[in-house]
Scaffold this active site. Sequence first.
Site, PDB file in Angstrom:
ATOM      1  N   GLY A  57       0.828  -1.202   0.000  1.00  0.00           N
ATOM      2  CA  GLY A  57       0.000   0.000   0.000  1.00  0.00           C
ATOM      3  C   GLY A  57       0.863   1.252   0.000  1.00  0.00           C
ATOM      4  O   GLY A  57       1.968   1.257  -0.535  1.00  0.00           O
ATOM      5  N   ASN A  58       0.374   2.316   0.649  1.00  0.00           N
ATOM      6  CA  ASN A  58       1.112   3.585   0.653  1.00  0.00           C
ATOM      7  C   ASN A  58       1.920   3.762   1.937  1.00  0.00           C
ATOM      8  O   ASN A  58       1.722   3.054   2.922  1.00  0.00           O
ATOM      9  CB  ASN A  58       0.146   4.759   0.447  1.00  0.00           C
ATOM     10  CG  ASN A  58      -0.894   4.871   1.554  1.00  0.00           C
ATOM     11  OD1 ASN A  58      -0.557   5.089   2.717  1.00  0.00           O
ATOM     12  ND2 ASN A  58      -2.172   4.718   1.212  1.00  0.00           N
TER      13      ASN A  58
ATOM     14  N   VAL B  49      -0.003   4.668   5.470  1.00  0.00           N
ATOM     15  CA  VAL B  49      -0.539   3.511   6.180  1.00  0.00           C
ATOM     16  C   VAL B  49       0.603   2.586   6.612  1.00  0.00           C
ATOM     17  O   VAL B  49       0.547   1.963   7.669  1.00  0.00           O
ATOM     18  CB  VAL B  49      -1.560   2.750   5.315  1.00  0.00           C
ATOM     19  CG1 VAL B  49      -2.074   1.505   6.028  1.00  0.00           C
ATOM     20  CG2 VAL B  49      -2.725   3.664   4.948  1.00  0.00           C
ATOM     21  N   GLY B  50       1.663   2.530   5.794  1.00  0.00           N
ATOM     22  CA  GLY B  50       2.822   1.707   6.147  1.00  0.00           C
ATOM     23  C   GLY B  50       3.398   2.080   7.497  1.00  0.00           C
ATOM     24  O   GLY B  50       3.808   1.209   8.277  1.00  0.00           O
TER      25      GLY B  50
ATOM     26  N   CYS C 157       1.891   0.794  -8.770  1.00  0.00           N
ATOM     27  CA  CYS C 157       2.909   1.360  -7.861  1.00  0.00           C
ATOM     28  C   CYS C 157       4.248   1.584  -8.552  1.00  0.00           C
ATOM     29  O   CYS C 157       5.052   2.398  -8.094  1.00  0.00           O
ATOM     30  CB  CYS C 157       3.077   0.463  -6.636  1.00  0.00           C
ATOM     31  SG  CYS C 157       3.662  -1.212  -7.016  1.00  0.00           S
TER      32      CYS C 157
ATOM     33  N   GLU D  79       5.638  -3.166   1.166  1.00  0.00           N
ATOM     34  CA  GLU D  79       5.735  -2.891  -0.270  1.00  0.00           C
ATOM     35  C   GLU D  79       4.954  -1.606  -0.531  1.00  0.00           C
ATOM     36  O   GLU D  79       3.724  -1.615  -0.606  1.00  0.00           O
ATOM     37  CB  GLU D  79       5.163  -4.064  -1.069  1.00  0.00           C
ATOM     38  CG  GLU D  79       5.958  -5.358  -0.924  1.00  0.00           C
ATOM     39  CD  GLU D  79       7.364  -5.265  -1.484  1.00  0.00           C
ATOM     40  OE1 GLU D  79       7.618  -4.362  -2.307  1.00  0.00           O
ATOM     41  OE2 GLU D  79       8.215  -6.086  -1.111  1.00  0.00           O
TER      42      GLU D  79
END
Length: 489
Positions: free
Chosen positions: A188-189, A192-193, A244, A210
């Site tokens: 994800g982004n 949020v990571g 991505c 990732e």
Amino acid sequence: MSREQQAVARARKAFETGRSRPLEYRIIQLKNLQRLFIERQKEISDAVKKDLNKSEVGTQLYETLGLEGEISLAIRKLREWAAPRPVEKNLLTLSDTVYIQPEPLGVVLIIGAWNYPWAVTVQPLIGAIAAGNAAVVKPSEVCVHTAKVMEDLLPLYIDKELYPVVTGGVPETQELLRQRFDHIFYTGNSTVGKVIMEAAAKNLTPLTLELGGKSPCYIDKNCDISIACRRITWGKYTNCGQTCIAPDYILCDPSIQDRVIEEVKKSIKDFYTEKPKTCPDYGRIINQRHFKRIMALVGDSAVAAGGNGDESDCFIAPTVLRDVKPDAKVMQEEIFGPLLPILPVSGLDEAIKFINKGEKPLVLYVFSADEKVINRMRDETSSGGFLANDCLVHFSVSSLPFGGVGNSGMGCYHGKFSFDQLSHLRSCLIKKLKMEGVNNMRYPPHTPKKLGWARFFILKTFDLGWVGRMLLLALMAVVAAFVLQKYLR
């Protein structure tokens, strides 16, 4: 006990039975998963069509075909990957058995993304199964139809206790993150990571992130601009730019900007016709929230192509922006949509300087016929991946680790890298209760003479081959006890 707690508890209990450990069981699960993609392709494609407007062929090409390849590779190579891995020894351990033994981590949490909902969710699941783990699968709630199909189909093909699917939104994900896992795999982004990483830290849970970022694309003026722009157009507008590793922006000399724009426009027409909105191969933005976010990025830049959209259909035309400034809105975040900004730069030096000012990207693209230009861009920058003269295709190479660096992620996967990422590589040394004389150098009282022998035995490493090792072992067996006991006492 919440639904999420129950799923994790069942997975933990199933893992503790030990049934996921035998290689035969892992292979059965992988073959069953492979069957899913053969037998249920229509349900999979129909759901992805509803979520992202991907065609059935597009879904197979960009979602399931790679998964089938990964599964086949894992089945074919699993015994090799899971076998003990001998390592180089020093003289002190020459008679010992020294190796690395991969072993399962335990229960893995896989949090998928919505842009390629099957590819980025099931690919780490393949690694988790191959490595002998249990895995709780959390598909993205943004792809509503795909999440439902995943929830319905996965338990019909693979062990539903070892590999439960948990659906839901933010509250369900937060509840999952409150549980204890042995590894967390998130796609994800970066925003949020950071939340995922903070939650993992409470239990010191290792994780793979990732993420993404703004992946630059430098076009050298001394290259085949037509071919370069054709490949960039494909890489940028596939899945409506929601990739991505899509080229986020172009850096090029001002003298070739007009040519680049014309070639990109030509390729857009070739790929998606003069009316991309009616082209079955052109996707849609995932929802209206993202539609509004992307359209707002266009505001302060000059549109060279496209720029129009239809909010009711979540359609944004393939768009090219020219003479974009570094402080423009479109340059302040990862675009994740079909906007292609072009930033003029004076040459390679300025391009490298500009790239290095930003966060390390997930991938960096360079188009040039000059090997020196390619090598400089590679050697003077840092990114998760590096491609010269093409886009996206490194994702399809299972022998390459896929992952980011710095703000674009940590850890990697694909092929054997998935297996290793989701295994504990256990250091093993098996010694026999013999040849005790060799050990005198490490026992007190410590003396300079013992230190000298220790230095020799520990620091010397030899690649003697099988015959040499046997001869040296025989020599040590005869001499070591006599010599060392005589001189080290």
